[in-house]
Motif scaffolding. Structure first.
Motif, PDB file in Angstrom:
ATOM      1  N   ARG A 225       9.010 -10.097 -14.349  1.00  0.00           N
ATOM      2  CA  ARG A 225       9.168  -9.207 -13.183  1.00  0.00           C
ATOM      3  C   ARG A 225       8.585  -7.689 -13.879  1.00  0.00           C
ATOM      4  NH1 ARG A 225      12.149 -10.602  -8.633  1.00  0.00           N
ATOM      5  NH2 ARG A 225      12.101  -8.588  -8.197  1.00  0.00           N
ATOM      6  N   PRO A 226       7.757  -7.365 -13.078  1.00  0.00           N
ATOM      7  CA  PRO A 226       7.121  -6.190 -13.572  1.00  0.00           C
ATOM      8  C   PRO A 226       7.950  -4.991 -13.746  1.00  0.00           C
ATOM      9  CG  PRO A 226       5.703  -6.845 -11.488  1.00  0.00           C
ATOM     10  CD  PRO A 226       7.123  -7.828 -11.793  1.00  0.00           C
ATOM     11  N   GLU A 227       9.002  -4.709 -12.964  1.00  0.00           N
ATOM     12  CA  GLU A 227       9.960  -3.610 -13.219  1.00  0.00           C
ATOM     13  C   GLU A 227      10.883  -3.765 -14.398  1.00  0.00           C
ATOM     14  OE1 GLU A 227      11.879  -6.207  -9.875  1.00  0.00           O
ATOM     15  OE2 GLU A 227       9.806  -5.514 -10.545  1.00  0.00           O
ATOM     16  N   GLN A 228      10.939  -5.054 -14.780  1.00  0.00           N
ATOM     17  CA  GLN A 228      11.696  -5.613 -16.120  1.00  0.00           C
ATOM     18  C   GLN A 228      10.649  -5.114 -17.386  1.00  0.00           C
ATOM     19  OE1 GLN A 228      12.907  -9.720 -15.912  1.00  0.00           O
ATOM     20  NE2 GLN A 228      14.126  -9.344 -14.104  1.00  0.00           N
ATOM     21  N   VAL A 229       9.635  -5.364 -17.239  1.00  0.00           N
ATOM     22  CA  VAL A 229       8.668  -4.822 -18.176  1.00  0.00           C
ATOM     23  C   VAL A 229       8.755  -3.643 -18.697  1.00  0.00           C
ATOM     24  CG1 VAL A 229       6.196  -4.618 -18.823  1.00  0.00           C
ATOM     25  CG2 VAL A 229       6.941  -6.701 -17.631  1.00  0.00           C
ATOM     26  N   ILE A 230       8.699  -2.622 -17.853  1.00  0.00           N
ATOM     27  CA  ILE A 230       8.958  -1.035 -18.112  1.00  0.00           C
ATOM     28  C   ILE A 230      10.387  -0.928 -18.830  1.00  0.00           C
ATOM     29  CG2 ILE A 230       9.459  -0.195 -15.788  1.00  0.00           C
ATOM     30  CD1 ILE A 230       7.338   1.368 -18.555  1.00  0.00           C
ATOM     31  N   CYS A 231      11.197  -1.427 -18.166  1.00  0.00           N
ATOM     32  CA  CYS A 231      12.475  -1.375 -18.625  1.00  0.00           C
ATOM     33  C   CYS A 231      12.717  -1.763 -20.055  1.00  0.00           C
ATOM     34  CB  CYS A 231      13.642  -1.906 -17.735  1.00  0.00           C
ATOM     35  SG  CYS A 231      13.782  -0.966 -16.309  1.00  0.00           S
ATOM     36  N   TRP A 232      12.306  -2.900 -20.318  1.00  0.00           N
ATOM     37  CA  TRP A 232      12.262  -3.600 -21.679  1.00  0.00           C
ATOM     38  C   TRP A 232      11.403  -2.817 -22.775  1.00  0.00           C
ATOM     39  CZ3 TRP A 232      16.042  -6.003 -23.247  1.00  0.00           C
ATOM     40  CH2 TRP A 232      16.791  -6.835 -22.632  1.00  0.00           C
TER      41      TRP A 232
ATOM     42  N   LEU B 297       0.857  -1.247  -0.358  1.00  0.00           N
ATOM     43  CA  LEU B 297      -0.080   0.037   0.029  1.00  0.00           C
ATOM     44  C   LEU B 297       0.816   1.277  -0.095  1.00  0.00           C
ATOM     45  CD1 LEU B 297      -3.008  -1.043   2.741  1.00  0.00           C
ATOM     46  CD2 LEU B 297      -2.959  -0.531   0.027  1.00  0.00           C
ATOM     47  N   TRP B 298       2.011   1.248   0.809  1.00  0.00           N
ATOM     48  CA  TRP B 298       2.793   2.484   0.873  1.00  0.00           C
ATOM     49  C   TRP B 298       3.625   2.538  -0.610  1.00  0.00           C
ATOM     50  CZ3 TRP B 298       2.276   6.309   3.868  1.00  0.00           C
ATOM     51  CH2 TRP B 298       1.911   6.261   5.138  1.00  0.00           C
ATOM     52  N   LEU B 299       4.035   1.540  -1.000  1.00  0.00           N
ATOM     53  CA  LEU B 299       4.660   1.533  -2.367  1.00  0.00           C
ATOM     54  C   LEU B 299       3.625   2.015  -3.439  1.00  0.00           C
ATOM     55  CD1 LEU B 299       6.998  -1.318  -2.339  1.00  0.00           C
ATOM     56  CD2 LEU B 299       7.652   0.969  -2.489  1.00  0.00           C
ATOM     57  N   GLY B 300       2.578   1.545  -3.226  1.00  0.00           N
ATOM     58  CA  GLY B 300       1.371   2.052  -4.328  1.00  0.00           C
ATOM     59  C   GLY B 300       1.093   3.318  -4.159  1.00  0.00           C
ATOM     60  N   LEU B 301       0.821   3.872  -2.957  1.00  0.00           N
ATOM     61  CA  LEU B 301       0.768   5.162  -2.833  1.00  0.00           C
ATOM     62  C   LEU B 301       1.923   6.143  -3.298  1.00  0.00           C
ATOM     63  CD1 LEU B 301      -1.016   7.507  -1.349  1.00  0.00           C
ATOM     64  CD2 LEU B 301       0.310   7.028   0.712  1.00  0.00           C
ATOM     65  N   LEU B 302       3.243   5.710  -3.092  1.00  0.00           N
ATOM     66  CA  LEU B 302       4.456   6.356  -3.633  1.00  0.00           C
ATOM     67  C   LEU B 302       4.252   6.436  -5.104  1.00  0.00           C
ATOM     68  CD1 LEU B 302       7.059   7.867  -3.300  1.00  0.00           C
ATOM     69  CD2 LEU B 302       8.129   5.362  -3.295  1.00  0.00           C
ATOM     70  N   GLY B 303       3.832   5.468  -5.854  1.00  0.00           N
ATOM     71  CA  GLY B 303       3.715   5.356  -7.281  1.00  0.00           C
ATOM     72  C   GLY B 303       2.768   6.402  -7.807  1.00  0.00           C
ATOM     73  N   VAL B 304       1.314   6.575  -7.048  1.00  0.00           N
ATOM     74  CA  VAL B 304       0.318   7.250  -7.408  1.00  0.00           C
ATOM     75  C   VAL B 304       0.854   8.929  -7.138  1.00  0.00           C
ATOM     76  CG1 VAL B 304      -1.826   8.221  -6.745  1.00  0.00           C
ATOM     77  CG2 VAL B 304      -1.481   5.669  -7.113  1.00  0.00           C
TER      78      VAL B 304
ATOM     79  N   SER C  80       8.417   9.868 -13.645  1.00  0.00           N
ATOM     80  CA  SER C  80       7.134   9.507 -14.184  1.00  0.00           C
ATOM     81  C   SER C  80       7.387   8.393 -15.192  1.00  0.00           C
ATOM     82  CB  SER C  80       6.854  10.790 -14.846  1.00  0.00           C
ATOM     83  OG  SER C  80       6.346  11.853 -13.975  1.00  0.00           O
ATOM     84  N   MET C  81       8.603   8.575 -15.825  1.00  0.00           N
ATOM     85  CA  MET C  81       8.763   7.207 -16.935  1.00  0.00           C
ATOM     86  C   MET C  81       9.326   5.981 -16.474  1.00  0.00           C
ATOM     87  SD  MET C  81       7.844   7.472 -20.369  1.00  0.00           S
ATOM     88  CE  MET C  81       6.998   5.903 -19.857  1.00  0.00           C
ATOM     89  N   TRP C  82       9.964   6.140 -15.237  1.00  0.00           N
ATOM     90  CA  TRP C  82      10.952   5.187 -14.557  1.00  0.00           C
ATOM     91  C   TRP C  82      10.784   4.834 -13.452  1.00  0.00           C
ATOM     92  CZ3 TRP C  82      16.422   4.481 -12.943  1.00  0.00           C
ATOM     93  CH2 TRP C  82      16.895   3.515 -13.344  1.00  0.00           C
ATOM     94  N   LEU C  83      11.159   5.507 -12.495  1.00  0.00           N
ATOM     95  CA  LEU C  83      11.051   5.133 -11.008  1.00  0.00           C
ATOM     96  C   LEU C  83       9.532   4.916 -10.426  1.00  0.00           C
ATOM     97  CD1 LEU C  83      13.947   7.158  -9.415  1.00  0.00           C
ATOM     98  CD2 LEU C  83      14.190   4.850 -10.360  1.00  0.00           C
ATOM     99  N   GLY C  84       8.692   5.583 -11.054  1.00  0.00           N
ATOM    100  CA  GLY C  84       7.232   5.450 -10.546  1.00  0.00           C
ATOM    101  C   GLY C  84       6.633   4.155 -10.945  1.00  0.00           C
ATOM    102  N   PHE C  85       6.917   3.732 -11.984  1.00  0.00           N
ATOM    103  CA  PHE C  85       6.614   2.124 -12.427  1.00  0.00           C
ATOM    104  C   PHE C  85       7.169   1.112 -11.493  1.00  0.00           C
ATOM    105  CE2 PHE C  85       5.673   4.476 -16.351  1.00  0.00           C
ATOM    106  CZ  PHE C  85       4.468   3.720 -16.447  1.00  0.00           C
ATOM    107  N   PHE C  86       8.418   1.413 -10.875  1.00  0.00           N
ATOM    108  CA  PHE C  86       9.023   0.434 -10.098  1.00  0.00           C
ATOM    109  C   PHE C  86       7.946   0.499  -8.838  1.00  0.00           C
ATOM    110  CE2 PHE C  86      13.750  -0.578 -11.275  1.00  0.00           C
ATOM    111  CZ  PHE C  86      13.402  -0.276 -12.603  1.00  0.00           C
ATOM    112  N   ALA C  87       7.809   1.572  -8.105  1.00  0.00           N
ATOM    113  CA  ALA C  87       7.078   1.756  -7.002  1.00  0.00           C
ATOM    114  C   ALA C  87       5.777   1.015  -7.078  1.00  0.00           C
ATOM    115  CB  ALA C  87       7.110   2.939  -6.426  1.00  0.00           C
ATOM    116  N   TRP C  88       5.219   1.443  -8.307  1.00  0.00           N
ATOM    117  CA  TRP C  88       3.640   1.063  -8.631  1.00  0.00           C
ATOM    118  C   TRP C  88       3.490  -0.271  -8.699  1.00  0.00           C
ATOM    119  CZ3 TRP C  88      -0.895   2.076  -7.550  1.00  0.00           C
ATOM    120  CH2 TRP C  88      -1.979   1.708  -8.436  1.00  0.00           C
ATOM    121  N   TYR C  89       4.451  -1.037  -9.591  1.00  0.00           N
ATOM    122  CA  TYR C  89       4.253  -2.381 -10.068  1.00  0.00           C
ATOM    123  C   TYR C  89       4.759  -3.296  -8.635  1.00  0.00           C
ATOM    124  CZ  TYR C  89       3.577  -1.713 -14.914  1.00  0.00           C
ATOM    125  OH  TYR C  89       2.891  -1.388 -16.254  1.00  0.00           O
ATOM    126  N   ARG C  90       5.561  -2.823  -7.907  1.00  0.00           N
ATOM    127  CA  ARG C  90       6.088  -3.577  -6.812  1.00  0.00           C
ATOM    128  C   ARG C  90       5.093  -3.587  -5.826  1.00  0.00           C
ATOM    129  NH1 ARG C  90       8.742  -7.666  -6.156  1.00  0.00           N
ATOM    130  NH2 ARG C  90      10.129  -6.983  -7.387  1.00  0.00           N
TER     131      ARG C  90
END
Length: 313
Positions: A196-203, A24-31, A243-253
């Motif tokens: 892994r979700p973070e690998q998806v956005i990176c690829w 929940l905290w990581l999701g909130l950070l992503g949002v 927005s384009m990178w680290l946010g997806f790490f937090a959101w997907y995790r």
């Protein structure tokens, strides 16, 4: 033995609870990261009377910077390459979240305030749900479609009121941005079930580099860098790195740890965070009409996401 089973079960329950809280905290950070994208994009591109970086440069540049960082991260992590059969879904994801949503958002923000854009894009979670229903060939209830139509009607009504009874070109661009983001999110989520979700956005970002890197260099030729203020570069740096990178790490995790259904509810806060951030960052004013429409849009999203959706027949 029963006496020994209790501590094991209790430990497992405690671990799940910790994962849910972290999720929940990581999701909130992503949002929060994604919400600040709207005012930061406005800061980067400026407005019609005071243009800064061009929308095309911001769109391609943010993806190129994030793509180069992604290539480094994938190399360090020794991440496996996508399979050939996944390339189509990677291309669709990139067209939505790398090109479509950022470009149409940036073009619109040259014309309208960030607070206005926050209300229109507030229907994005419901748009994503609609695309998921269509792509996965699910059978939503009548209540789901009523909420979807109500959310669309609210954003169109708000845009018409703000535009003196008609929709502006910027509003159309924002709606295209919502559609693009919805498609990209759904196909990205499908890929996240296989790697892994973070690998998806990176690829996705690395795969787009052959387009975004040359496009950035080409778009740079039309930018008067001497006239670009430091605030515009701050906005560009934010949308590229966060927005384009680290946010997806937090959101997907966060989704993985806390559960998609539970964590995705924090998306309801996104329009409010965008509007509140636009006040100090851009000096915009939040009026009661905008707040009322934002609340109404969020209510339709909240109710719509709770309407039953059955699997494909």
């Amino acid at each position: 033995m029963p006496i020994q089973a209790l501590p094991v079960n209790a430990a497992g329950s405690a671990a799940r609870h910790r994962d849910e809280v972290r999720g929940l905290w990581l999701g909130l950070l992503g949002v929060v990261i994604f919400a600040i994208t709207t005012p930061m994009t406005r800061l980067a591109v400026g407005d019609v009377g005071d243009p800064q970086l061009t929308p095309l440069f911001v769109t391609a540049g943010r993806a190129a910077v994030a793509g180069l960082l992604s290539a480094l991260w994938l190399w360090v992590a020794r991440a496996p390459r996508p399979q050939r059969h996944q390339l189509r879904e990677f291309a669709i994801t990139a067209s939505g979240v790398v090109i479509g949503f950022p470009l149409f958002l940036a073009l619109a923000l040259r014309e309208v305030a960030a607070i206005h854009a926050a209300v229109i894009t507030g229907v994005l979670p419901l748009g994503t749900a609609v695309v998921a229903v269509l792509v996965l060939r699910q059978r939503p209830s009548r209540g789901f479609w009523i909420c979807a139509l109500a959310g669309c009607g609210l954003v169109l009504g708000y845009a018409a009121l703000q535009g003196g009874g008609r929709l502006s070109l910027a509003d159309g661009l924002l709606l295209i941005a919502v559609a693009s983001g919805s498609v990209g999110y759904v196909y990205g989520a499908r890929l996240s079930t296989a790697m892994r979700p973070e690998q998806v956005i990176c690829w996705v970002l690395v795969g787009a580099l052959p387009l975004t890197l040359p496009l950035t260099l080409w778009a740079a030729a039309s930018v008067d860098f001497g006239a670009v203020r430091g605030g515009a570069w701050l906005g560009f740096g934010y949308v590229a790195l966060f927005s384009m990178w680290l946010g997806f790490f937090a959101w997907y995790r966060g989704l993985a740890l806390g559960g998609t259904v539970r964590v995705s509810q924090v998306q309801l806060l996104q329009p409010f965070v965008s509007m509140l951030a636009a006040v100090p960052l851009l000096g915009e004013r939040l009026d009661s009409l905008t707040l009322a429409f934002a609340l109404a849009v969020i209510a339709t999203v909240f109710i719509g996401k709770r309407m039953p959706v059955r699997g494909a027949a």
